[in-house]
Structures are given as structure tokens and as C-alpha cells.
Design an enzyme around this catalytic site. Structure first.
Site, short mmCIF file in Angstrom:
data_model
loop_
_atom_site.label_atom_id
_atom_site.label_comp_id
_atom_site.label_asym_id
_atom_site.label_seq_id
_atom_site.Cartn_x
_atom_site.Cartn_y
_atom_site.Cartn_z
CG HIS B 55 27.37 -21.98 131.37
ND1 HIS B 55 27.45 -20.67 130.95
CD2 HIS B 55 27.82 -22.73 130.32
CE1 HIS B 55 27.91 -20.63 129.71
NE2 HIS B 55 28.14 -21.86 129.30
CD GLU B 57 27.24 -18.93 136.00
OE1 GLU B 57 27.61 -20.04 135.53
OE2 GLU B 57 27.59 -17.85 135.53
CB CYS B 85 26.98 -16.10 129.80
SG CYS B 85 25.89 -17.51 130.08
CB CYS B 88 24.38 -17.87 133.86
SG CYS B 88 24.99 -19.47 133.27
#
Lengths: 151, 151
Positions: B55, B57, B85, B88
Site C-alpha cells: 500500500h 503508506e 486500513c 497501514c
């Protein structure tokens, strides 16, 4: 009396946790299995690798996905010596891991049966089967020793 | 009427989200700043890199930690176009990010103001300051377009 033997993947995860401890990292180990065979492994390395995401589960999942050449591991299982944290539980969801087997519970940092309870959230996109307590004595002893030596 | 300008780090995160979309990845972008300067960036790449943890992040945090040579980013901020999420948010905690600025809310996958609410858990080891809604219109539009094109 014979103690019921630990499944091989958890035995190996415990060895990886010991390796982490020897390297000065919090002793947690993990393996990913497919059709009963270990295809990837990992242990905690955030200090060594200057990577706050380098938990055992993340390492093992990333390695497995790279080996299989796919971002989803729907036919794979994860074995880890400690209850996954929120980050790792989230990664397990994203990877669509089928089953999670873990050793010791972690009331402080765990996010499966504690805290954020990631798999129990109504929006959770994928819920793995979860089995806990496999090798929990061995896993917890490694952690207790590690922190006792550092006090 | 003049629209209040977006802060530079969020502008850049939105550009990274666009790059993700062009590569066929869900358009989310992130940057890490230190003393107001962008030191690392990332966008979603789970498909391209066969990595379910890739992801925006996570990519930005890993890059920043490697650049600074330390696993903790206590004097750093994270700017991301979408509500983080659980994975993260957990990584943000482990990295000890000081402030999180995000764009669009994510009722389905977010774990800051929705679902697992990682930073609100009593055991949460580190709570960043959180600011939401910065560039949310732009961020949400990118996502809507991306999914509309794929329906």
C-alpha cells in the site's frame, strides 16, 4: 507421558523466533505453507533492516507472494509464534491467507483476540480460519527470556 | 471565489495516486515529510510487485525509514490520499509517525475513523495526531473514476 508433538511448521517458526532473539530482535517467527509444505519464512527484523513493518508475518507473506508471483495467497496458511498485531492481521486479510495458526496470545499488541480484533470487524473483506495456542508455551518462554535479559 | 490551496505534500500524494491509476493499481498515494520537506513517497503497487502489503503508506514509510536509517519516524508526518486500513494504521503506530493527514474517508476499508479504529484502542502504543478531509474531493474522484472504468 508423551507431549503431543508440535506441527512441523510451528516448530520451524519457533526456530526462526530464536534466530530473531540471537540477532537482538523481538523473538517472533512465521512461515507460510501451501499444501502442507513451507514455501516462505520470516522473523522480526525491524532494527536490523530499519523497517518498522518488518514483522515476521509481513516478511513471510511478502516472500510467499513473490515466490508464487501473485498478490493473493488464498491457498496458503500462515503459522506464527505470536498473535498478530493490527498491521499483520491487516496484511493477512489483504493476502487472503486461508488459515492462521498462532502460538502465544498477546494482550498488549495482539489484534486478533484483543484490541482492534481485525477479523471480527463487519467490513473485514476476508476472514481466515484462526487456530491459537499451538506452541504457546515455547513461544511465550522465548519472549519472556528475551525481555528478562534486557531489563 | 478562491479555493483554499492544498498543502504541497497532499498535492504530491494526489499525483502519486494518479500514477498508481495509470499503472492499473487502486489510486492511493502517500508521502512522508520531515521538517515540512518530502523525504519519501509511495503509491499502491500490490499487483505490479506481487506484494499484498504494498500500500502507498507502507511503501512511503519503508522508504523513509531506510533513508533515515532508523525504524522509528517520530519526527515525521505522513500524508495519504485515503483513510489508512488496519495494516497501514498499524504500520503508522510501529513507525511512531507524529501526524497523519489524509484525504478521503474509507467506510469500507478504513481503520482510523471506521472499523478497527486502530488508534483508539486502549492498548495502542502510539497515537498520531490525525487530520482528515485534506484533498478529499480530489482523492475520492480519482477512486470513483478508477472503479467506474473497471465496471
Amino acid at each position: 507421558m508423551n507431549r503431543w508433538p508440535l506441527p512441523e511448521p510451528m516448530k520451524h517458526a519457533l526456530k526462526l523466533a530464536q534466530q530473531a532473539a540471537l540477532a537482538g530482535e523481538v523473538p517472533v517467527g512465521a512461515v507460510v505453507t501451501r499444501e502442507g509444505k513451507i514455501i516462505a519464512e520470516g522473523h522480526n527484523t525491524p532494527r536490523q533492516s530499519c523497517d518498522p513493518t518488518a514483522h515476521a508475518e509481513i516478511q513471510a507473506i511478502r516472500a510467499a507472494a513473490l515466490i508464487l508471483g501473485q498478490e493473493r495467497l488464498s491457498d496458503c496458511d500462515l503459522w506464527v509464534t505470536l498473535e498478530p498485531c493490527a498491521m499483520c492481521a491487516g496484511a493477512i486479510v489483504h493476502a487472503r491467507i486461508a488459515r492462521v495458526y498462532y502460538g502465544a496470545s498477546d494482550p498488549k499488541g495482539g489484534a486478533v483476540e484483543h484490541g482492534a480484533r481485525v477479523f471480527e470487524q463487519p467490513q473485514c473483506l476476508h476472514r481466515p480460519e484462526v487456530y491459537s495456542g499451538i506452541g504457546e508455551g515455547e513461544a511465550a518462554l522465548l519472549l519472556r527470556r528475551f525481555f528478562a535479559e534486557r531489563r
